[in-house]
Scaffold this active site. Structure first.
Site, short mmCIF file in Angstrom:
data_model
loop_
_atom_site.label_atom_id
_atom_site.label_comp_id
_atom_site.label_asym_id
_atom_site.label_seq_id
_atom_site.Cartn_x
_atom_site.Cartn_y
_atom_site.Cartn_z
N GLU A 9 0.74 -1.27 0.09
CA GLU A 9 0.13 -0.05 0.38
C GLU A 9 1.21 1.40 -0.08
OE1 GLU A 9 -0.17 -2.93 2.28
OE2 GLU A 9 -2.55 -2.65 3.15
N ASP A 82 -1.61 -5.27 3.86
CA ASP A 82 -1.58 -5.45 5.07
C ASP A 82 -3.06 -6.49 5.75
OD1 ASP A 82 -0.63 -3.40 6.00
OD2 ASP A 82 -1.54 -2.05 6.66
N ASP A 84 -5.09 -8.35 7.31
CA ASP A 84 -6.06 -8.79 7.82
C ASP A 84 -7.44 -7.87 6.43
OD1 ASP A 84 -6.15 -5.40 7.06
OD2 ASP A 84 -6.08 -4.60 9.24
N GLU A 86 -9.67 -5.46 5.37
CA GLU A 86 -9.16 -4.79 4.59
C GLU A 86 -8.05 -4.64 3.61
OE1 GLU A 86 -9.04 -1.04 6.12
OE2 GLU A 86 -9.08 0.31 4.54
N TYR A 300 1.83 -6.34 12.94
CA TYR A 300 0.97 -5.39 12.45
C TYR A 300 -0.36 -5.32 13.96
CZ TYR A 300 -2.80 -4.22 9.57
OH TYR A 300 -3.69 -3.50 8.84
N ARG A 302 -3.63 -3.75 13.95
CA ARG A 302 -4.60 -3.60 14.05
C ARG A 302 -5.21 -5.48 14.84
NH1 ARG A 302 -4.59 -0.91 9.71
NH2 ARG A 302 -4.91 1.24 9.96
N HIS A 346 -3.44 -13.48 14.65
CA HIS A 346 -2.79 -12.69 14.85
C HIS A 346 -2.25 -12.43 15.95
CE1 HIS A 346 -5.40 -8.80 11.71
NE2 HIS A 346 -4.29 -10.22 11.53
#
Ligand code: ZN
Ligand code: ZN
Ligand code: ZN
Length: 687
Positions: A9, A82, A84, A86, A300, A302, A346
């Site tokens: 990203e 990333d 997750d 999203e 990470y 989140r 995670h």
């Protein structure tokens, strides 16, 4: 010549990954999302089973063209957004926008940007996980449907340009509900009674608190009760009744999840949730460290897991033994068990390289980066250290029929507190340590004081994040943006870290809670989150979430449109004359509530605060009118028109009732009325 293309990203992440993968890999950044629902329309074909109409985000055309060129040159494409939902969705959109279907395309994820993690991810390359993508699509479409259908109701009924969101509306409701609780709260009187005592042998002085009789605890409710007890105690001597010493363990803290990181960063660093996430993203993506190059410093950001990988556990144990000694290391790795309802595999948020202590790399970090890294690093290291051990000495002291108590906590072993303190603990009762069973006591002085119970506290960002998490509303990725949104819309304001609703927020909340009850409430929203979790594990089809939600929601939108009276916010004319042009000024609804504006706009731009008076109420101090006022941040209060000469002021709505004891204005407290005079606080029922 690069044969492999890796797409991430952000440029920072690209830079960090580059050095791990060598010359056969070309790294490009998508700069976030490339495809989304259109802004100008709903973008969901509801008739056609909620089919989304995604379009290329404006301004991304050129970037996509450039990426397509790179794709042509490459034999393999790796999507490394990333780890997750999203991130998975961004990869899936890239797959479509770059027409990668016929290409050898892989999805890779890493929980931290280290050499091992990145290399492993290439070895474990997989296909895009459509369950994750679908969970994200379901959330996106749900939010879109609610936003685009509910907001126009607000435009018609309150003010153009307002917007309402699914999770934001719950957040606003929590804040409004708390404000109502505070408004209705009636403080109750209570008293404290302390005995200041001297140890005769050593002349040390300490304080003991009134407990009750020898048999039971007694609450001190009023002055008479206290005076009676003082009378009885006259001439009575104070004697040690019991001294008990107990060992008490203070449990080690868990490493950070997104929620606890946001809470602690708010409390300790005064960071907003948004700021915490921004800085954490920088630490995760990679920072140029002197002599090390660009490296990702944390895992990470989140996550709702407190799990720690075996490797990281072993590394930190080694670090603790080396720097703090064997006695501090807690080898017990069993606290790693999976928490109920946790999204995925995670890990907790932890430093990637525990040997890079905050002070060692301080010179390469900005001040905020250092502060946050320091917090994360300390929390992680301490989470693998032994509990602290305290000795609590509790003392019971008798006088006449009554009992007083005092206690002293002494630290025997600091354990994890060596690295991470939760709260600053005060220590001042040193002299109690000199107390023993044979100590003789001398009464120096009795101290009695009146107190009032306090209303429940307003939410802070920290306590709000905690409440959202406890209620299952939102997920690690949503807490920060949700809070930022209700504030940006002017529904909620912040004063001394406390969140309170603005007048506009109250009106919006009032409307949403009365017309969208059952679809926009805490329980329902938590069940939606649960459904999204089910989509993620493949236990539910994503469109079912929408199919279940929409019919009932649509019904409520229709009813709301038909029934809601326009809340008197169309520009109501007043008899106040504009001093600049002579027109009658009108009442408008602004970001923080109502204000007076000249209807001659844009020729005349005169605007000023409304002098709204509370009808039928007259100031008991000077006989003036009582006005509705607002703090700079938009919080409502009431004050005398003769301020500053007259200092009458109250947060609660004044009524025409006068106090039967002191004749001051009584204010509205829900079911009761309370005297506005702080020294009186007389309470009566509403008749
Ligand atoms: Zn004017
Ligand atoms: Zn007055
Ligand atoms: Zn009174």
């Amino acid at each position: 010549m690069a044969k492999n293309l890796v797409i991430v990203e952000s440029p920072a992440k690209a830079k960090t990954i580059k050095k791990f993968l060598g010359p056969n890999y070309k790294i490009e950044a998508s700069m976030g999302h490339v495809r989304d629902l259109p802004k100008s329309q709903l973008g969901i074909d509801i008739e056609n089973d909620f089919e989304p109409k995604y379009i290329t985000i404006r301004g991304k055309g050129e970037l996509l063209a450039k990426l397509r060129k790179e794709v042509k040159k490459a034999t393999k494409v790796y999507l490394a957004t990333d780890p997750d939902r999203e991130g998975e969705a961004i990869s899936w959109h890239l797959l479509h926008s770059l027409k990668l279907e016929d290409k050898s395309t892989y999805r890779i994820t890493f929980n931290e940007i280290t050499k091992n993690a990145v290399k492993d991810s290439i070895k474990n390359a997989r296909e895009i996980d459509m369950n994750l993508v679908d969970a994200q699509q379901a959330r996106r479409l749900l939010d879109r449907v609610v936003g685009y259908k509910m907001s126009p109701v607000l435009w018609k009924k309150v003010r153009k340009g307002l917007s309402a969101g699914r999770v934001q509306s719950i957040t606003l409701k929590l804040i409004c509900d708390r404000e109502h609780e505070i408004n209705d709260f009636i403080p109750e009187e209570y008293w404290s009674l302390d005995a200041k005592l001297e140890i005769k042998e050593t002349k040390d002085i300490f304080t003991a608190k009134f407990y009750g009789t020898q048999d039971e605890k007694v609450e001190l409710k009023n002055e008479k009760q206290v005076k009676d007890i003082l009378e009885e105690l006259k001439g009575k001597s104070f004697k040690i009744a019991q001294i008990l010493e107990k060992e008490r363990k203070k449990k080690t803290v868990l490493p950070f999840t997104t929620s606890t990181l946001q809470q602690e960063a708010s409390k300790k660093l005064n960071f907003t949730a948004i700021k915490t996430m921004r800085i954490a993203q920088q630490l995760y993506e990679g920072i140029e460290i002197k002599d090390e190059g660009t490296i990702g410093l944390i895992t990470y950001l989140r996550t709702d897991s407190t799990r720690i990988s075996d490797e990281a556990h072993n590394n930190v144990i080694e670090y603790i033994i080396e720097h703090y000694g064997e006695t501090y290391a807690n080898r017990d790795h069993s606290q790693n068990k999976k928490k109920e309802g946790v999204q995925d595999a995670h890990e907790a948020i932890r430093p990637s390289y525990v040997h890079l202590s905050p002070d060692e790399i301080k010179g390469s970090l900005s001040r905020d980066q250092y502060k946050l890294y320091n917090l994360i690093w300390r929390r992680f290291v301490s989470s693998r250290m032994m509990p602290a051990i305290n000795i609590v000495k509790s003392v019971k002291i008798d006088a006449g029929n009554y009992r007083f108590t005092t206690a002293l906590t002494t630290q025997l072993f600091d354990g994890f507190l060596k690295v991470y303190k939760e709260d600053e603990e005060k220590e001042d009762k040193q002299s109690i340590s000199k107390l023993n069973d044979t100590s003789k006591l001398k009464k120096m002085e009795m101290l009695d004081e009146q107190h009032f119970t306090q209303h429940p506290p307003r939410y802070t960002e920290a306590s709000l994040v905690k409440t959202l998490e406890e209620n299952g509303v939102g997920r690690p990725s949503t807490y920060a943006p949700t809070i930022a949104t209700v504030m940006a819309r002017g529904y909620v304001s912040k004063e001394n870290k406390q969140l309170f609703p603005t007048e506009l927020g109250e009106i919006v909340n009032e409307m949403i809670s009365s017309y969208f009850d059952g679809v926009i409430d805490v329980t329902f929203t938590a069940s939606m989150e649960k459904q999204l979790d089910d989509v993620e594990i493949g236990a539910m089809e994503w469109k079912d979430v929408l199919r279940n939600f929409f019919p009932n929601f649509e019904k409520k939108v229709k009813i709301a449109e038909e029934e809601i009276e326009k809340i008197e916010l169309k520009d109501e004319e007043t008899d106040i004359i504009c001093e600049k042009c002579g027109r009658n000024m009108v009442i408008k609804m602004g970001r923080y509530g109502k204000f007076l504006a000249c209807p001659g706009f844009p020729d005349c731009r005169n605007a000023k605060p409304i002098l709204e008076k509370v009808e039928g109420v007259e100031c008991h101090k000077c006989g003036g009118e009582v006005l509705v006022k607002k703090t700079k941040k938009g919080r409502r209060y009431y004050g005398c028109e003769h301020n500053p000469e007259c200092d009458f002021m109250t947060w609660n709505l004044p009524t025409s009732v006068k106090c039967d004891k002191c004749n001051a204005i009584m204010v509205d407290k829900g079911k009761k009325l309370m005297c506005s005079n702080d020294e009186c606080k007389n309470v009566v029922s509403k008749e």
